[in-house]
Design an enzyme around this catalytic site. Sequence first.
Site, PDB file in Angstrom:
ATOM      1  N   ASP A 195      37.978 -20.162  74.946  1.00  0.00           N
ATOM      2  CA  ASP A 195      36.994 -20.925  74.044  1.00  0.00           C
ATOM      3  C   ASP A 195      37.135 -22.289  74.928  1.00  0.00           C
ATOM      4  O   ASP A 195      38.064 -22.957  74.981  1.00  0.00           O
ATOM      5  CB  ASP A 195      37.863 -21.276  72.668  1.00  0.00           C
ATOM      6  CG  ASP A 195      36.836 -21.823  71.742  1.00  0.00           C
ATOM      7  OD1 ASP A 195      35.606 -21.704  71.739  1.00  0.00           O
ATOM      8  OD2 ASP A 195      37.400 -23.053  71.423  1.00  0.00           O
ATOM      9  N   GLU A 279      32.228 -17.152  75.894  1.00  0.00           N
ATOM     10  CA  GLU A 279      31.312 -17.358  75.018  1.00  0.00           C
ATOM     11  C   GLU A 279      30.038 -17.816  76.007  1.00  0.00           C
ATOM     12  O   GLU A 279      30.288 -18.841  76.883  1.00  0.00           O
ATOM     13  CB  GLU A 279      31.645 -18.466  74.118  1.00  0.00           C
ATOM     14  CG  GLU A 279      30.407 -18.616  73.183  1.00  0.00           C
ATOM     15  CD  GLU A 279      30.617 -19.596  72.088  1.00  0.00           C
ATOM     16  OE1 GLU A 279      29.842 -19.841  70.952  1.00  0.00           O
ATOM     17  OE2 GLU A 279      31.670 -20.501  71.996  1.00  0.00           O
ATOM     18  N   CYS A 331      36.284 -16.708  59.873  1.00  0.00           N
ATOM     19  CA  CYS A 331      37.856 -16.458  59.572  1.00  0.00           C
ATOM     20  C   CYS A 331      38.453 -15.329  60.168  1.00  0.00           C
ATOM     21  O   CYS A 331      37.801 -14.275  60.052  1.00  0.00           O
ATOM     22  CB  CYS A 331      38.312 -16.650  58.153  1.00  0.00           C
ATOM     23  SG  CYS A 331      39.811 -16.326  57.608  1.00  0.00           S
ATOM     24  N   CYS A 334      40.167 -12.930  57.491  1.00  0.00           N
ATOM     25  CA  CYS A 334      39.369 -12.155  56.555  1.00  0.00           C
ATOM     26  C   CYS A 334      38.070 -11.729  56.875  1.00  0.00           C
ATOM     27  O   CYS A 334      37.222 -11.185  56.236  1.00  0.00           O
ATOM     28  CB  CYS A 334      39.464 -12.665  54.900  1.00  0.00           C
ATOM     29  SG  CYS A 334      38.480 -14.294  55.033  1.00  0.00           S
ATOM     30  N   CYS A 353      40.847 -21.471  54.883  1.00  0.00           N
ATOM     31  CA  CYS A 353      40.042 -20.513  54.369  1.00  0.00           C
ATOM     32  C   CYS A 353      40.297 -20.264  52.969  1.00  0.00           C
ATOM     33  O   CYS A 353      41.380 -20.345  52.456  1.00  0.00           O
ATOM     34  CB  CYS A 353      40.145 -19.039  55.261  1.00  0.00           C
ATOM     35  SG  CYS A 353      38.686 -17.860  54.652  1.00  0.00           S
ATOM     36  N   CYS A 355      40.685 -17.577  51.637  1.00  0.00           N
ATOM     37  CA  CYS A 355      41.560 -16.461  51.637  1.00  0.00           C
ATOM     38  C   CYS A 355      43.118 -16.716  51.595  1.00  0.00           C
ATOM     39  O   CYS A 355      43.885 -16.139  51.399  1.00  0.00           O
ATOM     40  CB  CYS A 355      41.444 -15.693  52.594  1.00  0.00           C
ATOM     41  SG  CYS A 355      41.712 -15.716  54.334  1.00  0.00           S
ATOM     42  N   ASP A 362      40.112 -24.294  67.357  1.00  0.00           N
ATOM     43  CA  ASP A 362      39.963 -23.621  68.823  1.00  0.00           C
ATOM     44  C   ASP A 362      40.577 -22.229  68.930  1.00  0.00           C
ATOM     45  O   ASP A 362      40.174 -21.316  69.648  1.00  0.00           O
ATOM     46  CB  ASP A 362      40.474 -24.612  69.939  1.00  0.00           C
ATOM     47  CG  ASP A 362      39.508 -25.920  70.033  1.00  0.00           C
ATOM     48  OD1 ASP A 362      38.401 -25.801  69.642  1.00  0.00           O
ATOM     49  OD2 ASP A 362      40.013 -27.016  70.278  1.00  0.00           O
TER      50      ASP A 362
END
Length: 384
Positions: A195, A279, A331, A334, A353, A355, A362
């Site tokens: 990342d 990416e 996330c 989840c 999150c 959840c 990152d």
Amino acid sequence: MLLRYTYRVYPTAPQRSALARVFGCVRTVYNDAVAARRAAHAAGLPFPSTAALDKQLITAAKRTPERAWLAEVSTVPLQQALRDCHAAYRNFFDSMKSGRAGARIGPPRFRRRTNRQTARYTRNGFRLRADGRLYIAKVGDLKIAWSRELASEPSSVTIVKTPAGRYFASFVVAVGDDLERLEPITDPDAETGVDLGLKSFAVLRGGKTIDNPRFFKRMERRLKKAQRALARKQPGSSSRAQARIRLARVHEQIKNRRDDWLHKQVKDLVSENQALYVEDLCIEGLSRGRGAKSVRDAALGKFLLLLESKAARTHRVFVKVDRFFPSTRLCSACGILSGPRGLEGLAVREWACPCGARHDRDANAETNIRREGKRLLAAGLADK
């Protein structure tokens, strides 16, 4: 597979003068070729072939008073200038027909007399001496600093003069696919997502980070000082020429430090991981937005190119994840899109999150990139 090996060369004063003539003749022949093709296009005639331009702009031109000085240099780099012009037009037409990857490019333009000059020689124009010197036709034997051996016999060499006044010889050699092959790593955890960012240059598996060195920012004060000194010099004076070289050397030092660091990071990543998932960032768009100077300083695009090339040569798995994949907002626990979004979300480094999971921005993105890369690889959809 073709690789390029670059070495520093140290020409003598007469050899520097001879190389200056070569650079000037190469630029003249290239510009004459562009002018001839533009004239043919304006007259509605087909473009002249490279062979026809060779006879007209080199062989016949040497017999005219206006271009008699072309005979003072080797014909080899002049012929390569015509081939470069042909390749530039071919790339332009392929770009117009969408037959070339990347953004559209314009038609070839006239070359100007800049502070960076090049001339390319094929096997007919150079020779490697037994004493380690490089013979260039009608220039002489150049002293060269061999930092490592060539992998095979070179097919061509390009002599480069940088804006800082340094000379380099760049060889092109053909090598086998197994030259840099590494032993496969059987550990299933020997893979990582990458990342990229600006706060940290990269975040890897397990939260490991690579700090952003910010070479340009660290030397920006010295660069400004050199630029101010250049601005105070009288145009055309010898002191201005010396100030320009001092400024160019600062730029060159920044570039060399950055390139050395990038190559070391790429080597470490490839040697430690069997698979690399990154990416597919739009570097061009990032370089025009907010923080463009920091993006260019980090050289994210060059890092990705080096990493992809090194992974291919060492037979490591390299997978690009689509740039629109929501790696930051997703996330990793989840799978819902609950993370920060938009420009205002760039300042959010940690988030929770619904959840119940708490994420480092990152590290969460790296996990999602790695999972998506493995999914694409398993499905046979990876752009390796």
